[in-house]
Scaffold this active site. Structure first.
Site, PDB file in Angstrom:
ATOM      1  N   ASP A 187       0.847  -1.190   0.000  1.00 40.53           N
ATOM      2  CA  ASP A 187       0.000   0.000   0.000  1.00 40.53           C
ATOM      3  C   ASP A 187       0.887   1.246   0.000  1.00 40.53           C
ATOM      4  OD1 ASP A 187      -3.001   0.895   0.629  1.00 40.53           O
ATOM      5  OD2 ASP A 187      -1.632   2.200   1.722  1.00 40.53           O
ATOM      6  N   LYS A 214      -1.985   6.206  -4.431  1.00 44.79           N
ATOM      7  CA  LYS A 214      -3.084   7.128  -4.119  1.00 44.79           C
ATOM      8  C   LYS A 214      -2.836   8.510  -4.693  1.00 44.79           C
ATOM      9  CE  LYS A 214      -3.661   4.687   0.251  1.00 44.79           C
ATOM     10  NZ  LYS A 214      -2.272   4.224   0.403  1.00 44.79           N
TER      11      LYS A 214
END
Length: 254
Positions: A57, A91
């Protein structure tokens, strides 16, 4: 980055992976790279692959995507894993919510990670801030001008629909196999679902025994949106940052 709330598409009893609306299967446990130093990020990612991690992530705002990419690339080059065996998330930061900026921001993350695509690209926060060019400061973080007499966030009122349509374009270009959102509630999710051509495949929020967000998780299950929980053992990082008290309040983390 902790566990996932099983989606309706997940095989019964299979907690190892969660299937997104696209049909892609994401490992149910991943390694979050927030607060991992640049100096150690490459080795951390490489050793994580050796230890069995397949889900990573990442984010522009973490400031270590280039180093994480180096560690992942080393593991692939040494034959420890294939690219298709990994799930890499990145992101979109708050300063890049306008369409043109969102496209460029994703490409910058791909360049830093050394990848042709990410498995999941997410809107990091439902907060649109004034654009900061890459060459001026990257990652730009929260404050628009740290050198100003009164450093502060400066908002740019970008409609959420514009940002989501840019995410859909990244998906159609093959730069992001799946797209999703972070740190949103049901009102914003309903808004996106009302016009999305490609609906969010994943919502990432803080999720642990002290913050179960049961209604939000139930809404996502009914809408077919998978849920990732971060800070699964509690948000102790905010204590370290001095942000767990009213006096130490500051913009949140991942």
């Amino acid at each position: 980055r902790g566990g996932l709330a099983p989606s309706p598409a997940a095989p019964p009893g299979d907690l190892r992976r969660v299937r997104l609306p696209s049909g892609d299967a994401m490992p149910s446990v991943g390694l979050g790279l927030w607060k991992v130093s640049r100096a150690s990020s490459a080795d951390v990612c490489y050793e994580a692959v050796r230890a069995g991690y397949r889900c990573f992530d990442c984010a522009c705002d973490y400031g270590n995507e280039r180093e994480c990419g180096e560690g992942i690339r080393r593991a692939i080059q040494e034959g420890l894993v294939r690219r298709e065996d990994l799930w890499i998330t990145s992101k979109l930061w708050n300063t890049y919510h306008r369409r043109a900026h969102a496209i460029a921001a994703c490409r910058r993350s791909l360049q830093d990670l050394g990848l042709e695509y990410v498995d999941l690209y997410m809107i990091h926060f439902p907060i649109s801030l004034k654009f900061v060019p890459f060459e001026k400061r990257y990652p730009p973080e929260w404050v628009h001008d740290p050198e100003a007499p009164n450093p502060r966030m400066e908002e740019d009122p970008v409609p959420l629909r514009e940002t989501w349509e840019a995410m859909e374009e990244l998906h159609s270009q093959g730069l992001a196999r799946n797209i999703g959102v972070c740190n949103m509630g049901t009102a914003m999710l309903r808004d996106i679902l009302s016009y999305a051509r490609v609906k969010p495949g994943m919502l990432q929020v803080e999720l642990h025994p002290y913050n179960t967000q049961q209604r939000l998780v139930r809404f996502c299950r009914e809408a077919g949106i998978a849920v990732t929980g971060f800070s699964n053992l509690g948000a102790s990082s905010y204590v370290e940052m001095g942000a767990a008290t009213r006096a130490g309040a500051r913009p949140p983390g991942p």
